[in-house]
Design a protein around this motif. Structure first.
Motif, PDB file in Angstrom:
ATOM      1  N   GLY A   1      20.679  44.348  69.092  1.00 46.15           N
ATOM      2  CA  GLY A   1      19.170  43.469  68.562  1.00 46.15           C
ATOM      3  C   GLY A   1      19.606  42.394  68.502  1.00 46.15           C
ATOM      4  O   GLY A   1      20.154  41.524  68.791  1.00 46.15           O
ATOM      5  N   ALA A   2      18.445  42.080  67.042  1.00 44.60           N
ATOM      6  CA  ALA A   2      18.742  40.433  66.977  1.00 44.60           C
ATOM      7  C   ALA A   2      19.602  40.134  66.052  1.00 44.60           C
ATOM      8  O   ALA A   2      19.599  39.214  66.583  1.00 44.60           O
ATOM      9  CB  ALA A   2      16.976  39.972  66.428  1.00 44.60           C
ATOM     10  N   GLY A   3      20.114  40.763  65.273  1.00 48.09           N
ATOM     11  CA  GLY A   3      21.582  40.258  64.839  1.00 48.09           C
ATOM     12  C   GLY A   3      22.509  39.901  65.590  1.00 48.09           C
ATOM     13  O   GLY A   3      23.476  39.616  65.651  1.00 48.09           O
ATOM     14  N   ALA A   4      22.600  40.872  66.813  1.00 49.04           N
ATOM     15  CA  ALA A   4      24.022  41.106  68.218  1.00 49.04           C
ATOM     16  C   ALA A   4      23.769  39.495  68.476  1.00 49.04           C
ATOM     17  O   ALA A   4      24.130  38.502  68.790  1.00 49.04           O
ATOM     18  CB  ALA A   4      24.218  41.653  68.863  1.00 49.04           C
ATOM     19  N   ALA A  38      23.786  33.604  69.794  1.00 49.28           N
ATOM     20  CA  ALA A  38      23.857  33.315  71.316  1.00 49.28           C
ATOM     21  C   ALA A  38      22.568  32.288  71.467  1.00 49.28           C
ATOM     22  O   ALA A  38      22.614  31.289  72.525  1.00 49.28           O
ATOM     23  CB  ALA A  38      23.905  34.069  72.722  1.00 49.28           C
ATOM     24  N   ILE A  39      21.808  31.857  70.132  1.00 49.52           N
ATOM     25  CA  ILE A  39      20.455  31.117  70.400  1.00 49.52           C
ATOM     26  C   ILE A  39      21.286  29.659  69.757  1.00 49.52           C
ATOM     27  O   ILE A  39      22.033  30.024  68.807  1.00 49.52           O
ATOM     28  CB  ILE A  39      19.668  32.129  69.417  1.00 49.52           C
ATOM     29  N   PRO A  40      20.905  29.062  70.512  1.00 48.25           N
ATOM     30  CA  PRO A  40      21.069  27.381  70.201  1.00 48.25           C
ATOM     31  C   PRO A  40      20.600  27.164  68.663  1.00 48.25           C
ATOM     32  O   PRO A  40      19.613  28.094  68.630  1.00 48.25           O
ATOM     33  CB  PRO A  40      20.178  26.486  71.215  1.00 48.25           C
ATOM     34  N   VAL A  80      15.403  34.151  63.941  1.00 47.53           N
ATOM     35  CA  VAL A  80      15.674  34.887  63.758  1.00 47.53           C
ATOM     36  C   VAL A  80      16.798  35.562  62.554  1.00 47.53           C
ATOM     37  O   VAL A  80      16.763  36.919  62.251  1.00 47.53           O
ATOM     38  CB  VAL A  80      16.239  35.445  64.832  1.00 47.53           C
ATOM     39  N   HIS A  81      17.781  34.263  62.771  1.00 47.39           N
ATOM     40  CA  HIS A  81      18.224  35.028  61.120  1.00 47.39           C
ATOM     41  C   HIS A  81      17.664  35.422  59.981  1.00 47.39           C
ATOM     42  O   HIS A  81      18.329  36.621  59.177  1.00 47.39           O
ATOM     43  CB  HIS A  81      19.800  33.802  60.968  1.00 47.39           C
ATOM     44  N   GLY A  82      16.417  34.574  59.573  1.00 42.63           N
ATOM     45  CA  GLY A  82      16.100  35.201  58.609  1.00 42.63           C
ATOM     46  C   GLY A  82      14.824  36.515  58.334  1.00 42.63           C
ATOM     47  O   GLY A  82      15.760  37.272  57.398  1.00 42.63           O
ATOM     48  N   ARG A  83      14.866  36.594  59.359  1.00 46.69           N
ATOM     49  CA  ARG A  83      14.249  38.108  59.726  1.00 46.69           C
ATOM     50  C   ARG A  83      15.430  39.975  59.584  1.00 46.69           C
ATOM     51  O   ARG A  83      15.600  40.136  58.905  1.00 46.69           O
ATOM     52  CB  ARG A  83      12.967  38.387  61.264  1.00 46.69           C
ATOM     53  N   ILE A  84      16.579  39.311  59.998  1.00 48.01           N
ATOM     54  CA  ILE A  84      17.118  39.797  60.102  1.00 48.01           C
ATOM     55  C   ILE A  84      18.280  40.034  58.366  1.00 48.01           C
ATOM     56  O   ILE A  84      18.469  41.168  58.495  1.00 48.01           O
ATOM     57  CB  ILE A  84      18.959  39.625  60.636  1.00 48.01           C
ATOM     58  N   ALA A  85      18.246  39.155  58.116  1.00 48.99           N
ATOM     59  CA  ALA A  85      18.191  39.173  56.791  1.00 48.99           C
ATOM     60  C   ALA A  85      17.635  39.456  55.972  1.00 48.99           C
ATOM     61  O   ALA A  85      18.301  40.322  54.651  1.00 48.99           O
ATOM     62  CB  ALA A  85      18.807  37.451  55.791  1.00 48.99           C
ATOM     63  N   LEU A 110      11.550  44.089  64.420  1.00 44.62           N
ATOM     64  CA  LEU A 110      11.436  42.626  65.580  1.00 44.62           C
ATOM     65  C   LEU A 110      11.649  42.967  67.257  1.00 44.62           C
ATOM     66  O   LEU A 110      13.441  43.740  66.955  1.00 44.62           O
ATOM     67  CB  LEU A 110      12.053  41.970  65.270  1.00 44.62           C
ATOM     68  N   LEU A 111      11.726  42.743  68.330  1.00 42.18           N
ATOM     69  CA  LEU A 111      12.660  43.514  69.837  1.00 42.18           C
ATOM     70  C   LEU A 111      12.275  42.084  69.920  1.00 42.18           C
ATOM     71  O   LEU A 111      11.081  41.580  70.079  1.00 42.18           O
ATOM     72  CB  LEU A 111      11.098  44.651  70.296  1.00 42.18           C
ATOM     73  N   ILE A 112      13.457  42.427  70.620  1.00 37.54           N
ATOM     74  CA  ILE A 112      13.729  41.143  71.991  1.00 37.54           C
ATOM     75  C   ILE A 112      13.044  41.616  73.292  1.00 37.54           C
ATOM     76  O   ILE A 112      13.814  42.990  73.312  1.00 37.54           O
ATOM     77  CB  ILE A 112      14.883  41.068  72.044  1.00 37.54           C
TER      78      ILE A 112
END
Length: 584
Positions: free
Chosen positions: A126-129, A133-135, A143-148, A198-200
């Motif tokens: 998922g997004a946390g994984a 890898a995102i610059p 993304v980090h904020g949504r997972i948090a 949230l979906l990739i």
């Protein structure tokens, strides 16, 4: 001449990378990796914690019966931080290593597979994984904020035409103002698809005169997104896996992860993440199911007698139970080797191992579950509900068999994974390499002594070294015979078989190495399990080599073409096929 795809460079330095090159590096297996006492204690505590949590919140029999997760469970899992197993504690995460995350997910799989899968998909794919890898920049912060915040995520890639298609029918069209994309298409068999916030989402983009496949982070609350329906599967009842529709879903341009390579599958940073995700989704499930089968086998044999004799006195029963115990030990050794210390910068070092682990674990689990079904006989084929109604132990053997079959499909169908691994791992080392050829064709160096292996296990180790060199020479000869790698890759069966050979040799190696390490610490009986496992593996190897070196084979293309065209093959059809009934 076409060129082979290049894997993560560091993976070639690892044990399996060396094995692919025809080198048996026993020294790389020593010392066998293990958790530090502190990390072990942390993992032990979290495993016990999630076990208590699941016992309180989840009745696995009810999930199986109703085909859905309990109301409120997702929020409880979210509140406990189980959707942030490897995230920083500063944002509510548990900060676990890969191996401890694996252990926690395995415990969840052991209690209730659908719950475990939900956690595994989010934490592994998922997004946390993918966030690391995102610059650095706005997308990573978003993304980090949504997972948090606790968003549950999944990866939406598979389409109705299949999971391996390079050209996706889901399209991302730039808006007139250039500030966003409109996503239109359909995805199927998407884990967490019906519960994700949230979906990739993968999609084909046509922009600036070029076409490429990229990834988009899509909020499922967006207009135009819909869950078409949840799939009903043979097993994994209650797992939220769904078909999804995207009808001009607007995604801000900043929420696209642009791929310089033209396709997300060709992005080196994503491959190790994908491999680790399969460790969490497939290897955990396979190992948890295998351990259940071992426990059920022991309980069944210990309580049953035949003609006045304990069941465990019979030769064939002993062989079946020993084989199951040996395969569980091998799978546990595989997981330990593939994950211990494989974090951060070391993650790509075990990429080959983690890719291989998916097929090794799922195929071993399927073999083991089928053997357990035979051991339990009619009691195994009877449903758990039926057994409970007559007062027999309600072992859900039928559920294990159905679920185990799914592991060979999820994360890539087994034969396709073998072919891909051979292309992108095994044969990347043979086009061309004169130095490697000279090394392979030179006499092999003697193996170092190991006083912790029994005489039989030393013989197994010597056999592995011989077979590894044989594999290297076979691949070298094929590369010389087929200088155009594309022609060799079209020989799909050959590549599949050779990758299966490599998988058998890899599993034997780590099983022997761990047996030596545990014997040195005063656990000598594991050597017997390694002997049992390696003996069976050598029988399988002999069969694989016989197929690789077959001098003549049937004309499969002609036979399948005639059948598909229906040329004079009515004798194979039943009355139902001839239209006397639908059968459905």
């Amino acid at each position: 001449m076409s060129q082979p795809l290049q894997p993560a460079a560091r993976s070639r330095e690892g044990f399996l990378g060396q094995l692919f090159g025809g080198r048996f590096r026993w020294d790389l297996l020593q010392p066998f990796p293990e958790q530090s006492p502190e990390e072990q204690r942390l993992g032990d505590a979290l495993v016990l914690e999630i076990q208590r949590f699941l016992k309180e919140h989840v009745d696995p029999a009810q999930v199986e019966r109703e085909g859905r997760l309990p109301p409120g469970l997702l929020n409880s899992l979210r509140g406990a931080g189980y959707f942030k197993l490897q995230m920083d504690p500063a944002v509510g995460g548990r900060g676990l290593s890969s191996l401890n995350a694996f252990r926690v997910i395995e415990m969840a799989m052991s209690w209730c597979l659908p719950v475990g899968y939900t956690l595994a998909l989010h934490n592994g794919l998922g997004a946390g994984a993918i966030v690391n890898a995102i610059p650095a920049g706005p997308l990573r912060e978003y993304v980090h904020g949504r997972i948090a915040q606790g968003a549950i995520s999944g990866w939406a890639d598979t389409e109705p035409t299949g999971a391996a298609s390079r050209r996706l029918s889901t399209l991302a069209t730039p808006t007139a103002d250039g500030k966003a994309y409109l996503l239109k298409g359909e995805k199927v068999y998407i884990g967490n698809g019906s519960i994700a916030d949230l979906l990739i989402v993968s999609a084909t983009v046509c922009e600036g005169g070029r076409e490429f496949v990229s990834l988009f982070f899509v909020e499922t609350a967006s207009p135009g997104f819909r869950v078409r329906r949840e799939h009903q599967l043979m097993g994994l009842r209650g797992f939220p896996i769904a078909a999804l529709g995207f009808d001009d879903v607007r995604v801000p341009r900043e929420q696209m992860l642009r791929m310089a390579e033209g396709h997300w599958r060709d992005t080196p940073l994503l491959e190790p993440i994908s491999a680790l995700g399969r460790m969490y989704t497939i290897v955990t499930a396979s190992l948890a199911t295998a351990k259940h089968c071992l426990r059920w086998s022991r309980e069944f044999v210990n309580r049953r007698r035949n003609n006045g004799r304990p069941l465990g006195d019979y030769d064939e029963i002993q062989r079946m139970v020993a084989s199951t115990a040996a395969e569980v030990f091998a799978l546990d050794s595989l997981a330990q080797w593939s994950l211990a210390g494989a974090d951060g910068a070391n993650l790509p070092l075990r990429w080959f191992e983690q890719v291989a682990a998916k097929n090794i674990a799922s195929l071993t689990c399927a073999r083991l579950a089928d053997r357990t079904m035979s051991l339990l006989a009619a009691e195994g084929y009877e449903t758990a509900v039926s057994k409970a109604s007559r007062g027999a132990p309600p072992i859900p053997m039928e559920r294990a068999v159905r679920d185990a079959r799914a592991f060979r499909i999820a994360g890539g169908v087994d034969f396709l994974v073998d072919h891909k691994a051979a292309r992108e791992g095994l044969f990347t080392l043979y086009y061309p390499s004169a130095a490697q050829a000279a090394e392979l064709e030179a006499p092999p160096a003697p193996l170092p002594e190991d006083k912790h292996l029994s005489g039989r296990n030393l013989e197994h180790r010597q056999a592995v070294a011989h077979e590894v060199r044989r594999l290297g020479l076979e691949c070298l000869e094929l590369s010389r015979r087929y200088p155009d790698v594309g022609v060799l890759y079209a020989r799909e069966r050959t590549l599949i078989l050779l990758n299966q050979v490599a998988n058998e040799l890899f599993t034997m190696s780590v099983t022997l190495a761990r047996a030596a390490a545990l014997t040195a610490r005063g656990q000598p009986h594991v050597g017997e399990l390694a002997d049992v496992y390696c003996t069976s593996a050598r029988y399988r190897l002999a069969d694989l080599w016989q197929q690789v070196n077959a001098e003549a084979e049937p004309d499969f293309a002609r036979a399948s073409g005639a059948w598909l065209a229906g040329d004079g093959l009515d004798l194979l059809l039943s009355d139902v096929d001839r239209g006397q009934g639908t059968g459905a």
